[in-house]
Motif scaffolding. Sequence first.
Motif, PDB file in Angstrom:
ATOM      1  N   PHE A 172      70.468-111.152   8.816  1.00  0.00           N
ATOM      2  CA  PHE A 172      71.327-109.985   8.634  1.00  0.00           C
ATOM      3  C   PHE A 172      72.798-110.416   8.581  1.00  0.00           C
ATOM      4  N   ALA A 173      73.206-111.265   9.521  1.00  0.00           N
ATOM      5  CA  ALA A 173      74.599-111.716   9.569  1.00  0.00           C
ATOM      6  C   ALA A 173      74.984-112.433   8.279  1.00  0.00           C
ATOM      7  N   LEU A 174      74.100-113.266   7.772  1.00  0.00           N
ATOM      8  CA  LEU A 174      74.385-113.974   6.526  1.00  0.00           C
ATOM      9  C   LEU A 174      74.468-113.011   5.356  1.00  0.00           C
ATOM     10  N   SER A 175      73.578-112.045   5.318  1.00  0.00           N
ATOM     11  CA  SER A 175      73.585-111.070   4.233  1.00  0.00           C
ATOM     12  C   SER A 175      74.877-110.260   4.225  1.00  0.00           C
ATOM     13  N   VAL A 176      75.353-109.906   5.410  1.00  0.00           N
ATOM     14  CA  VAL A 176      76.629-109.197   5.496  1.00  0.00           C
ATOM     15  C   VAL A 176      77.749-110.068   4.958  1.00  0.00           C
ATOM     16  N   GLU A 177      77.755-111.338   5.311  1.00  0.00           N
ATOM     17  CA  GLU A 177      78.802-112.244   4.846  1.00  0.00           C
ATOM     18  C   GLU A 177      78.815-112.336   3.326  1.00  0.00           C
ATOM     19  N   ILE A 178      77.668-112.289   2.725  1.00  0.00           N
ATOM     20  CA  ILE A 178      77.573-112.418   1.272  1.00  0.00           C
ATOM     21  C   ILE A 178      77.955-111.121   0.560  1.00  0.00           C
ATOM     22  N   HIS A 179      77.566-109.974   1.131  1.00  0.00           N
ATOM     23  CA  HIS A 179      77.637-108.712   0.383  1.00  0.00           C
ATOM     24  C   HIS A 179      78.650-107.688   0.914  1.00  0.00           C
ATOM     25  N   PHE A 180      79.393-107.990   1.981  1.00  0.00           N
ATOM     26  CA  PHE A 180      80.188-106.935   2.616  1.00  0.00           C
ATOM     27  C   PHE A 180      81.245-106.340   1.697  1.00  0.00           C
TER      28      PHE A 180
END
Length: 286
Positions: free
Chosen positions: A182-190
């Motif tokens: 989740f944390a990585l996905s946020v970093e990519i898509h925020f």
Amino acid sequence: MQLEYREQKTDGRFVMYCHSEKLKGNGIRDSIHTYNTFVRNKGKAQTVWLDETPYHFPAQTVLPLMGNQHFRFEHPESLVGWAFNRDFYCILDHDQEVGCVGFLFYGVRSPLFISLTAKEEENFNTLENILIDEFEESDNFKGEMLRSLLKRLIIKTTRLGKTQTDTYHHFPDHKLDLIRRFALSVEIHFRQQHEVKFYAEALHKSPKTLSNLFALYKQPTPSEIIHNRIILEAKRLFLYTDKSAKEAAFELGFANPEHFSRFFKSKTGFSITDYKKQGPKKPAIL
């Protein structure tokens, strides 16, 4: 002392800084590359400023820093740093090997200060000396040897960090891995995606499942994590670039600049105009 290895074909770079060497204030970056970094405090406790927020940097502690962080230190002469760009070693591509993405880097918990025991201090001293020796080599094996030693540094720091994080003692790996992803996905898509629903669907979970998971681990809610990341980037844009509020709004995925301005004030307590008046502090030095 500064030691640097550069691969001509890929422009991969790995740099080691020892005592009083200067690091650029925007996270060891030049016009092309950003670098992830490990900084070890070998001296007394001091203050580190990350994106202009002060933190206590304890003695004999390792601090992972992401390339998009801005930082400066109170006593740079006590520090040793290792910095590498994606072309030299991509932590995203090698996450199954080193398991640091979403924990050491791009994690929910930041900053992460990792303490060293007397035994681990000796281990890091040994690794530091081996790295210095390898930087001074000049044969065709140098790049791969340095990559292997960097990988060892990442794994060692990840292991230590997990032993010092209560969450990793008491809960199953598959649930913790979901938090990391989740944390990585946020970093990519925020910049484009501001709703929990998008991330839940990408992880094949419901928003409620994510919310319950983060509550169980006593973490900020998924929505708070997304909002905090947007605000952090907005602050960086206002402190370190000349972008207007309108330009920042569009860059961060807000179609309506007025909505963005209200969002920023609700989360920081400052209007954008008042926040920009603070200005950046002096450049970071290691």
